[in-house]
Write a protein that holds these residues in place. Structure first.
Motif, PDB file in Angstrom:
ATOM      1  N   GLY A 133      -2.127-131.574 -14.427  1.00  9.96           N
ATOM      2  CA  GLY A 133      -1.633-130.885 -15.612  1.00  9.96           C
ATOM      3  C   GLY A 133      -2.420-129.632 -15.919  1.00  9.96           C
ATOM      4  O   GLY A 133      -3.220-129.153 -15.106  1.00  9.96           O
ATOM      5  N   ARG A 134      -2.178-129.114 -17.118  1.00 12.37           N
ATOM      6  CA  ARG A 134      -2.718-127.811 -17.497  1.00 12.37           C
ATOM      7  C   ARG A 134      -3.364-127.935 -18.869  1.00 12.37           C
ATOM      8  O   ARG A 134      -2.899-128.689 -19.725  1.00 12.37           O
ATOM      9  CB  ARG A 134      -1.540-126.840 -17.531  1.00 12.37           C
ATOM     10  N   VAL A 135      -4.456-127.178 -19.085  1.00 12.47           N
ATOM     11  CA  VAL A 135      -5.077-127.110 -20.412  1.00 12.47           C
ATOM     12  C   VAL A 135      -5.292-125.637 -20.774  1.00 12.47           C
ATOM     13  O   VAL A 135      -5.412-124.794 -19.893  1.00 12.47           O
ATOM     14  CB  VAL A 135      -6.444-127.855 -20.463  1.00 12.47           C
ATOM     15  N   GLY A 136      -5.356-125.351 -22.066  1.00 11.33           N
ATOM     16  CA  GLY A 136      -5.655-123.987 -22.510  1.00 11.33           C
ATOM     17  C   GLY A 136      -7.094-123.946 -22.982  1.00 11.33           C
ATOM     18  O   GLY A 136      -7.496-124.722 -23.851  1.00 11.33           O
ATOM     19  N   ALA A 137      -7.926-123.085 -22.400  1.00  9.66           N
ATOM     20  CA  ALA A 137      -9.355-123.069 -22.737  1.00  9.66           C
ATOM     21  C   ALA A 137      -9.895-121.656 -22.636  1.00  9.66           C
ATOM     22  O   ALA A 137      -9.225-120.749 -22.143  1.00  9.66           O
ATOM     23  CB  ALA A 137     -10.118-124.001 -21.799  1.00  9.66           C
ATOM     24  N   THR A 138     -11.161-121.487 -23.074  1.00 10.17           N
ATOM     25  CA  THR A 138     -11.776-120.160 -23.007  1.00 10.17           C
ATOM     26  C   THR A 138     -12.811-120.073 -21.894  1.00 10.17           C
ATOM     27  O   THR A 138     -13.390-119.024 -21.652  1.00 10.17           O
ATOM     28  CB  THR A 138     -12.453-119.799 -24.348  1.00 10.17           C
ATOM     29  N   SER A 139     -13.096-121.219 -21.233  1.00  8.41           N
ATOM     30  CA  SER A 139     -14.041-121.206 -20.110  1.00  8.41           C
ATOM     31  C   SER A 139     -13.743-122.419 -19.226  1.00  8.41           C
ATOM     32  O   SER A 139     -13.049-123.354 -19.642  1.00  8.41           O
ATOM     33  CB  SER A 139     -15.479-121.301 -20.615  1.00  8.41           C
ATOM     34  N   TYR A 140     -14.288-122.413 -17.998  1.00  4.45           N
ATOM     35  CA  TYR A 140     -14.140-123.577 -17.106  1.00  4.45           C
ATOM     36  C   TYR A 140     -14.735-124.822 -17.760  1.00  4.45           C
ATOM     37  O   TYR A 140     -14.194-125.919 -17.666  1.00  4.45           O
ATOM     38  CB  TYR A 140     -14.844-123.314 -15.774  1.00  4.45           C
ATOM     39  N   GLU A 141     -15.883-124.621 -18.438  1.00  2.00           N
ATOM     40  CA  GLU A 141     -16.577-125.750 -19.059  1.00  2.00           C
ATOM     41  C   GLU A 141     -15.703-126.385 -20.137  1.00  2.00           C
ATOM     42  O   GLU A 141     -15.583-127.606 -20.213  1.00  2.00           O
ATOM     43  CB  GLU A 141     -17.919-125.282 -19.659  1.00  2.00           C
ATOM     44  N   GLU A 142     -15.096-125.504 -20.952  1.00  2.00           N
ATOM     45  CA  GLU A 142     -14.227-126.034 -22.011  1.00  2.00           C
ATOM     46  C   GLU A 142     -12.995-126.691 -21.381  1.00  2.00           C
ATOM     47  O   GLU A 142     -12.552-127.746 -21.835  1.00  2.00           O
ATOM     48  CB  GLU A 142     -13.812-124.898 -22.957  1.00  2.00           C
ATOM     49  N   ALA A 143     -12.487-126.084 -20.329  1.00  2.00           N
ATOM     50  CA  ALA A 143     -11.321-126.666 -19.655  1.00  2.00           C
ATOM     51  C   ALA A 143     -11.648-128.069 -19.142  1.00  2.00           C
ATOM     52  O   ALA A 143     -10.835-128.997 -19.244  1.00  2.00           O
ATOM     53  CB  ALA A 143     -10.892-125.767 -18.496  1.00  2.00           C
ATOM     54  N   TYR A 144     -12.884-128.245 -18.644  1.00  2.00           N
ATOM     55  CA  TYR A 144     -13.286-129.568 -18.152  1.00  2.00           C
ATOM     56  C   TYR A 144     -13.329-130.575 -19.301  1.00  2.00           C
ATOM     57  O   TYR A 144     -12.834-131.701 -19.187  1.00  2.00           O
ATOM     58  CB  TYR A 144     -14.643-129.492 -17.443  1.00  2.00           C
ATOM     59  N   GLU A 145     -13.909-130.145 -20.428  1.00  2.00           N
ATOM     60  CA  GLU A 145     -13.962-131.008 -21.619  1.00  2.00           C
ATOM     61  C   GLU A 145     -12.562-131.452 -22.047  1.00  2.00           C
ATOM     62  O   GLU A 145     -12.316-132.625 -22.316  1.00  2.00           O
ATOM     63  CB  GLU A 145     -14.587-130.228 -22.791  1.00  2.00           C
ATOM     64  N   LEU A 146     -11.656-130.475 -22.086  1.00  2.00           N
ATOM     65  CA  LEU A 146     -10.285-130.765 -22.514  1.00  2.00           C
ATOM     66  C   LEU A 146      -9.585-131.685 -21.504  1.00  2.00           C
ATOM     67  O   LEU A 146      -8.849-132.594 -21.878  1.00  2.00           O
ATOM     68  CB  LEU A 146      -9.503-129.464 -22.690  1.00  2.00           C
ATOM     69  N   ALA A 147      -9.850-131.432 -20.218  1.00  2.00           N
ATOM     70  CA  ALA A 147      -9.246-132.274 -19.172  1.00  2.00           C
ATOM     71  C   ALA A 147      -9.715-133.710 -19.329  1.00  2.00           C
ATOM     72  O   ALA A 147      -8.956-134.665 -19.165  1.00  2.00           O
ATOM     73  CB  ALA A 147      -9.617-131.733 -17.787  1.00  2.00           C
ATOM     74  N   LYS A 148     -10.993-133.858 -19.680  1.00  2.00           N
ATOM     75  CA  LYS A 148     -11.566-135.188 -19.875  1.00  2.00           C
ATOM     76  C   LYS A 148     -10.808-135.921 -20.983  1.00  2.00           C
ATOM     77  O   LYS A 148     -10.449-137.082 -20.831  1.00  2.00           O
ATOM     78  CB  LYS A 148     -13.044-135.042 -20.236  1.00  2.00           C
ATOM     79  N   ASN A 149     -10.542-135.235 -22.090  1.00  2.00           N
ATOM     80  CA  ASN A 149      -9.807-135.860 -23.198  1.00  2.00           C
ATOM     81  C   ASN A 149      -8.373-136.187 -22.815  1.00  2.00           C
ATOM     82  O   ASN A 149      -7.832-137.215 -23.188  1.00  2.00           O
ATOM     83  CB  ASN A 149      -9.778-134.929 -24.412  1.00  2.00           C
ATOM     84  N   LYS A 150      -7.774-135.264 -22.062  1.00  2.00           N
ATOM     85  CA  LYS A 150      -6.352-135.362 -21.814  1.00  2.00           C
ATOM     86  C   LYS A 150      -6.003-136.278 -20.631  1.00  2.00           C
ATOM     87  O   LYS A 150      -4.986-136.955 -20.636  1.00  2.00           O
ATOM     88  CB  LYS A 150      -5.816-133.943 -21.545  1.00  2.00           C
ATOM     89  N   PHE A 151      -6.863-136.270 -19.603  1.00  2.00           N
ATOM     90  CA  PHE A 151      -6.462-136.934 -18.351  1.00  2.00           C
ATOM     91  C   PHE A 151      -7.368-138.084 -17.909  1.00  2.00           C
ATOM     92  O   PHE A 151      -7.167-138.652 -16.849  1.00  2.00           O
ATOM     93  CB  PHE A 151      -6.412-135.905 -17.208  1.00  2.00           C
ATOM     94  N   SER A 152      -8.405-138.429 -18.706  1.00  2.00           N
ATOM     95  CA  SER A 152      -9.350-139.426 -18.192  1.00  2.00           C
ATOM     96  C   SER A 152      -8.742-140.826 -18.142  1.00  2.00           C
ATOM     97  O   SER A 152      -9.303-141.721 -17.524  1.00  2.00           O
ATOM     98  CB  SER A 152     -10.641-139.423 -19.010  1.00  2.00           C
ATOM     99  N   HIS A 153      -7.562-141.002 -18.770  1.00  2.00           N
ATOM    100  CA  HIS A 153      -6.913-142.326 -18.660  1.00  2.00           C
ATOM    101  C   HIS A 153      -6.317-142.524 -17.261  1.00  2.00           C
ATOM    102  O   HIS A 153      -5.995-143.640 -16.874  1.00  2.00           O
ATOM    103  CB  HIS A 153      -5.808-142.453 -19.720  1.00  2.00           C
TER     104      HIS A 153
END
Lengths: 213, 328
Positions: A133-153
């Motif tokens: 999937g895709r996330v909207g972020a301002t940096s790779y680090e933030e994108a990783y954080e968001l991915a963790k919330n969204k896809f860690s299941h």
């Protein structure tokens, strides 16, 4: 004296028969930078990592990837990204989730524009990464954080790749007809070769001849 | 697929004493659990060096093997055989690309590998140093050399290195066609006219020696070999692969009424193992070290192609590009 070959084309190259001096080492970029290719096998399926190609630019990388990774199987889309543009996590053990053991700090005090990032998971060591999937972020680090919330299941996840969407060259919807190839290429399928009948006939014939003698 | 028996040489990195014992134990435990190793994982130097050698040899064998087969495309009997052989040769060159990428993930650039091939520093499968006199030789390569390579590669696909496994998975799916195509071509010759049968038999006679030595000399059991087996770099011994090949293909050759030029060849019913005349390992060593009928030609042709393409690569070079090894 030229090198003599059974192949007339080799003789036409007029290669001297004497031992050649060693070839000088080439620069590592003699055959260009590397790009990673992702293939969509059918409509609606996630893009899956296929492998790398060497190319001077993304357009040529696309053509090489099409030849290399879609020639022999069905394909409805290709994504191309320069290897240097992929950020990845360390690898976790099978059955574990890298999201549980790997954290990165978000850069502070830097304001960058909000951009889309694509997230890829590897579910098991040895398997290929697939797009989740895709996330909207301002940096790779933030994108990783968001991915963790969204896809860690989506477990297990042994490795995560994050790529800025703008760095991915994607095949376009309107170019779909490029995936329609000549239907009649049976000659490169194993199923097109059936020899059992021929062998049976041959054996019968041999037996018949032997019994005559 | 052309990869032959691998010859692992002892290296200066052989000394495991120099490795971090904790990391080495973790690495070995991972492999013992059946997990794959990925490029960014810690790995002992010996593992890295031997895998580069093995995958690189496999890649070189694919492009060098395409040379004798490729020369038969224009001379293949009939349009359908031309199309099929062209598709097969294209597959083989594609396999080389996949394998070079897999080897690159371990830290050796593709350019370095190609230079080492041309300068004779890296090896490729020894069978391709033998000439193809007739169409039947091309059929023998397509059928029996590919068959031998499949035996090897199916074993290797159970290895521990992730990128090599991924490449082999892709390669093996394409191989099914090569094997069937090769068998089909040979069956047509063997069940054809007397002239065709003679041609097939002569090709088998010429290639039997190289095919038997294709799997490499019997492994000398050393600590080194045991380590590589434990790390799943080497999966099956050269003799095991040779036995498996004989089991699968000798009956298929015999059923076509062809003979195999080895008086000793038979299956020992008591042991279940094939008995055969030991291949000429002196010849094998001599040829692999450069003194075979086609070594000079193969490398010269490869080099000529490399040199002729240099201006294209130069013209397309992006001055801002920097080299990054492939990811996986």
């Amino acid at each position: 004296m030229n090198l003599q070959s059974l192949d007339p084309r080799v003789n036409r190259l007029n290669i001297p028969a004497s031992t050649m001096t060693p070839m000088a080492p080439k620069s590592v970029l003699d055959q260009f930078a590397t790009y990673e290719a992702f293939i969509q096998k059918k409509e609606g399926a996630p893009f899956t990592f296929a492998g790398a190609v060497h190319a001077p630019n993304p357009d040529v990388a696309f053509l090489f990837a099409k030849e290399q990774y879609s020639r022999r199987s069905s394909c409805t889309g290709i994504w191309i990204v320069q290897t240097a543009h992929v950020k990845l996590t360390p690898y976790a053990s099978d059955e574990a989730s890298i999201y549980d053991s790997f954290d990165i700090d978000k850069p502070e005090g830097v304001t960058r524009p909000l951009e889309p990032y694509e997230v890829f998971h590897q579910q098991k060591r040895g398997k290929a990464h697939t797009h989740v999937g895709r996330v909207g972020a301002t940096s790779y680090e933030e994108a990783y954080e968001l991915a963790k919330n969204k896809f860690s299941h989506l477990t297990p996840v042994v490795n995560v790749w994050i790529i800025k969407s703008k760095n991915i060259l994607q095949s376009a919807e309107e170019d779909k007809d490029m995936w329609v190839t000549t239907a009649e290429k049976k000659y490169r399928e194993a199923g097109a070769y059936r020899v059992m009948e021929r062998i049976k006939r041959f054996k019968k014939e041999q037996q018949r001849r032997r019994s005559k003698i | 697929m052309y990869g032959g028996g691998n010859i692992f040489e002892a290296t200066v990195f052989d000394d495991l004493q120099a490795e971090d014992p904790v990391k080495l134990a973790e690495f070995e435990a991972r492999i013992a659990r059946g997990e794959k190793i990925e490029p960014d994982d810690w790995m002992p130097n010996l593992y890295r060096v031997q895998l580069i050698r093995m995958i690189e040899q496999h890649a070189h064998s694919e492009i060098i093997g395409a040379l004798p087969e490729g020369s038969w495309i224009t001379r293949a009997p009939g349009f359908r055989r031309k199309l099929a052989l062209m598709a097969k040769v294209q597959d083989e060159v594609g396999h080389a690309q996949l394998l070079y990428s897999a080897a690159e993930t371990l830290g050796k650039s593709r350019e370095q590998m190609l230079t080492d091939l041309i300068n004779g520093k890296s090896k490729y499968s020894n069978v391709f140093n033998y000439p193809t006199y007739t169409w039947a030789d091309a059929c023998t390569i397509s059928w029996l050399i590919d068959a031998g390579a499949i035996v090897n590669q199916v074993a290797n696909s159970k290895g521990s290195y992730g990128p090599y496994c991924r490449a082999l998975e892709r390669i093996c799916t394409e191989e099914a066609f090569h094997l069937k195509y090769g068998h089909d071509s040979m069956v047509y010759l063997a069940t054809g006219t007397e002239v065709q049968r003679k041609m097939a038999q002569e090709a088998i006679n010429r290639w039997w020696g190289p095919i038997m030595s294709f799997f490499g000399p019997p492994d000398n059991v050393s600590v080194h070999t045991e380590t590589l087996m434990r790390w799943k770099v080497k999966i099956a011994s050269n003799d095991e692969c040779r036995q498996q090949f004989l089991d699968m293909y000798v009956p298929k050759i015999w059923e076509l009424g062809l003979t195999i030029p080895d008086d000793k060849l038979r299956k020992d019913e008591a042991t279940g193992k094939w008995v055969y005349t030991e291949p000429d390992w002196e010849e094998f060593t001599r040829v692999i070290n450069g003194d075979g009928p086609c070594n000079a030609e193969r490398l010269a042709v490869r080099r000529r192609a490399e040199e002729r393409g240099a201006w294209v690569r130069q013209a397309l070079l992006n001055p801002k590009a920097r080299y990054v090894r492939p990811l996986a």
